[in-house]
Design an enzyme around this catalytic site. Sequence first.
Site, PDB file in Angstrom:
ATOM      1  N   SER A 154       0.842  -1.197   0.000  1.00 22.78           N
ATOM      2  CA  SER A 154       0.000   0.000   0.000  1.00 22.78           C
ATOM      3  C   SER A 154       0.878   1.248   0.000  1.00 22.78           C
ATOM      4  O   SER A 154       2.058   1.181   0.363  1.00 22.78           O
ATOM      5  CB  SER A 154      -0.862  -0.027   1.269  1.00 22.78           C
ATOM      6  OG  SER A 154      -1.246   1.260   1.651  1.00 22.78           O
ATOM      7  N   TYR A 167      -2.534  -0.216  10.018  1.00 24.01           N
ATOM      8  CA  TYR A 167      -2.516  -0.699   8.633  1.00 24.01           C
ATOM      9  C   TYR A 167      -1.151  -0.428   7.999  1.00 24.01           C
ATOM     10  O   TYR A 167      -0.606  -1.260   7.272  1.00 24.01           O
ATOM     11  CB  TYR A 167      -3.631   0.016   7.871  1.00 24.01           C
ATOM     12  CG  TYR A 167      -3.792  -0.355   6.423  1.00 24.01           C
ATOM     13  CD1 TYR A 167      -4.283  -1.606   6.045  1.00 24.01           C
ATOM     14  CD2 TYR A 167      -3.508   0.564   5.400  1.00 24.01           C
ATOM     15  CE1 TYR A 167      -4.471  -1.931   4.704  1.00 24.01           C
ATOM     16  CE2 TYR A 167      -3.695   0.253   4.067  1.00 24.01           C
ATOM     17  CZ  TYR A 167      -4.174  -0.994   3.720  1.00 24.01           C
ATOM     18  OH  TYR A 167      -4.358  -1.308   2.389  1.00 24.01           O
TER      19      TYR A 167
HETATM   20  P1  NAD Z   1     -12.236  -5.436  -0.083  1.00 20.12           P
HETATM   21  O1  NAD Z   1     -12.705  -5.158   1.302  1.00 20.12           O
HETATM   22  O2  NAD Z   1     -13.163  -5.204  -1.214  1.00 20.12           O
HETATM   23  O3  NAD Z   1     -11.653  -6.935  -0.176  1.00 20.12           O
HETATM   24  C1  NAD Z   1     -11.026  -7.605   0.873  1.00 20.12           C
HETATM   25  C2  NAD Z   1     -11.595  -9.019   0.946  1.00 20.12           C
HETATM   26  O4  NAD Z   1     -10.865  -9.760   1.951  1.00 20.12           O
HETATM   27  C3  NAD Z   1     -13.068  -9.071   1.348  1.00 20.12           C
HETATM   28  O5  NAD Z   1     -13.830  -9.780   0.387  1.00 20.12           O
HETATM   29  C4  NAD Z   1     -13.060  -9.788   2.704  1.00 20.12           C
HETATM   30  O6  NAD Z   1     -14.207 -10.600   2.920  1.00 20.12           O
HETATM   31  C5  NAD Z   1     -11.786 -10.615   2.591  1.00 20.12           C
HETATM   32  N1  NAD Z   1     -11.281 -11.025   3.910  1.00 20.12           N
HETATM   33  C6  NAD Z   1     -11.223 -10.281   5.044  1.00 20.12           C
HETATM   34  N2  NAD Z   1     -10.730 -11.024   6.060  1.00 20.12           N
HETATM   35  C7  NAD Z   1     -10.459 -12.253   5.555  1.00 20.12           C
HETATM   36  C8  NAD Z   1      -9.933 -13.451   6.103  1.00 20.12           C
HETATM   37  N3  NAD Z   1      -9.567 -13.529   7.392  1.00 20.12           N
HETATM   38  N4  NAD Z   1      -9.803 -14.527   5.297  1.00 20.12           N
HETATM   39  C9  NAD Z   1     -10.173 -14.465   3.986  1.00 20.12           C
HETATM   40  N5  NAD Z   1     -10.675 -13.361   3.410  1.00 20.12           N
HETATM   41  C10 NAD Z   1     -10.819 -12.262   4.182  1.00 20.12           C
HETATM   42  O7  NAD Z   1     -10.931  -4.533  -0.245  1.00 20.12           O
HETATM   43  P2  NAD Z   1      -9.973  -4.285  -1.483  1.00 20.12           P
HETATM   44  O8  NAD Z   1      -9.793  -2.810  -1.548  1.00 20.12           O
HETATM   45  O9  NAD Z   1     -10.400  -5.044  -2.681  1.00 20.12           O
HETATM   46  O10 NAD Z   1      -8.628  -4.880  -0.875  1.00 20.12           O
HETATM   47  C11 NAD Z   1      -7.813  -5.875  -1.474  1.00 20.12           C
HETATM   48  C12 NAD Z   1      -6.379  -5.667  -1.003  1.00 20.12           C
HETATM   49  O11 NAD Z   1      -5.881  -4.453  -1.558  1.00 20.12           O
HETATM   50  C13 NAD Z   1      -6.225  -5.534   0.521  1.00 20.12           C
HETATM   51  O12 NAD Z   1      -5.059  -6.230   0.929  1.00 20.12           O
HETATM   52  C14 NAD Z   1      -6.032  -4.042   0.704  1.00 20.12           C
HETATM   53  O13 NAD Z   1      -5.343  -3.757   1.891  1.00 20.12           O
HETATM   54  C15 NAD Z   1      -5.236  -3.711  -0.529  1.00 20.12           C
HETATM   55  N6  NAD Z   1      -5.212  -2.309  -0.915  1.00 20.12           N
HETATM   56  C16 NAD Z   1      -6.354  -1.646  -1.234  1.00 20.12           C
HETATM   57  C17 NAD Z   1      -6.273  -0.308  -1.612  1.00 20.12           C
HETATM   58  C18 NAD Z   1      -7.497   0.479  -1.991  1.00 20.12           C
HETATM   59  O14 NAD Z   1      -7.376   1.672  -2.227  1.00 20.12           O
HETATM   60  N7  NAD Z   1      -8.665  -0.135  -2.051  1.00 20.12           N
HETATM   61  C19 NAD Z   1      -5.044   0.340  -1.669  1.00 20.12           C
HETATM   62  C20 NAD Z   1      -3.894  -0.375  -1.335  1.00 20.12           C
HETATM   63  C21 NAD Z   1      -3.987  -1.699  -0.968  1.00 20.12           C
END
Ligand code: NAD
Length: 273
Positions: A154, A167
Amino acid sequence: MTQQDYLFDLEGKVAIITGGAGVLGSTIASYLLSQKVSVFLLDLNEELLQNAVAAMKEKGDIHGLVCNVLQKESLQNCKATILETHHKIDLLINAAGGNMKGANIAPEQSIFDMNMDDFKKVNDLNFHGTVLPSMVFGEQIAKSGKGSIINFSSMATIQSITRVVGYSSAKASVDNFTQWMSMEMAIKFGDGIRVNAIAPGFFVTHQNRAVLLNEDGSLTERSKLVMQKTPMRRFGKPEELNGVIHFLSSDASSFVTGTIIPIDGGFSAFSGV
Ligand code: NAD
């Protein structure tokens, strides 16, 4: 066909996406299906998982497995199920993760008010939730001598972001582990196994929508600050991760390991001035 023709070929690979029912994970899944990859979505949220699989089932070989990335037994059960029908694992995309409200410092608080339980929870999910699947599925990849692991970092690891303490430390640990694991795999199991991370900038998804957008869709005060530091002056679109995911999944990146690649509209390159 020459070796060059196969550089970007993904057909026939088997991919696991943890957190695969989420916004970014399911967008990547849909793209990999278009490249004739067999995809297993692993997610804790059964309802989201069913919806994601139903939405993509016409596109190719997609499967959903309820799984908790923090429980080794749950991951091992998934591994057994996948190997029973597909016999191999080529790609592991560790997308399960996200920030948690309680792990942030509220505007009226300081670090001295931090809730350690929430700090641990967010570190658990993002860091341990990357390490454990890398152990369980990485072992299978190591046995085969070929494969690619892609972690989710991130922008919060590159420069400090106000309020986001837990985070940030969790994702910084993911960066460190990505480098460590890339070394471990290459030295002990050969140059066919690569471990990299992508570092998305700001993408509007379930976990951050309320922080980034007001109910009427306009920018919050916080996301106005994000825009000021993003030379492209917009959020990323989930599909904009696909190019780098394809590159890291394919032989085109055969000498690329231990990297953390920003996909951020220039956020990490810009001082803000
Ligand atoms: P999201 O919330 O849409 O997806 C995350 C998924 O992880 C969800 O479907 C949730 O049910 C699942 N999850 C949570 N706990 C879990 C567990 N213990 N076991 C299995 N599954 C589990 O969020 P996203 O934005 O699609 O995030 C995906 C990745 O991208 C994450 O690692 C997030 O930190 C990273 N990220 C996101 C952004 C952003 O701007 N959205 C930026 C940088 C990094």
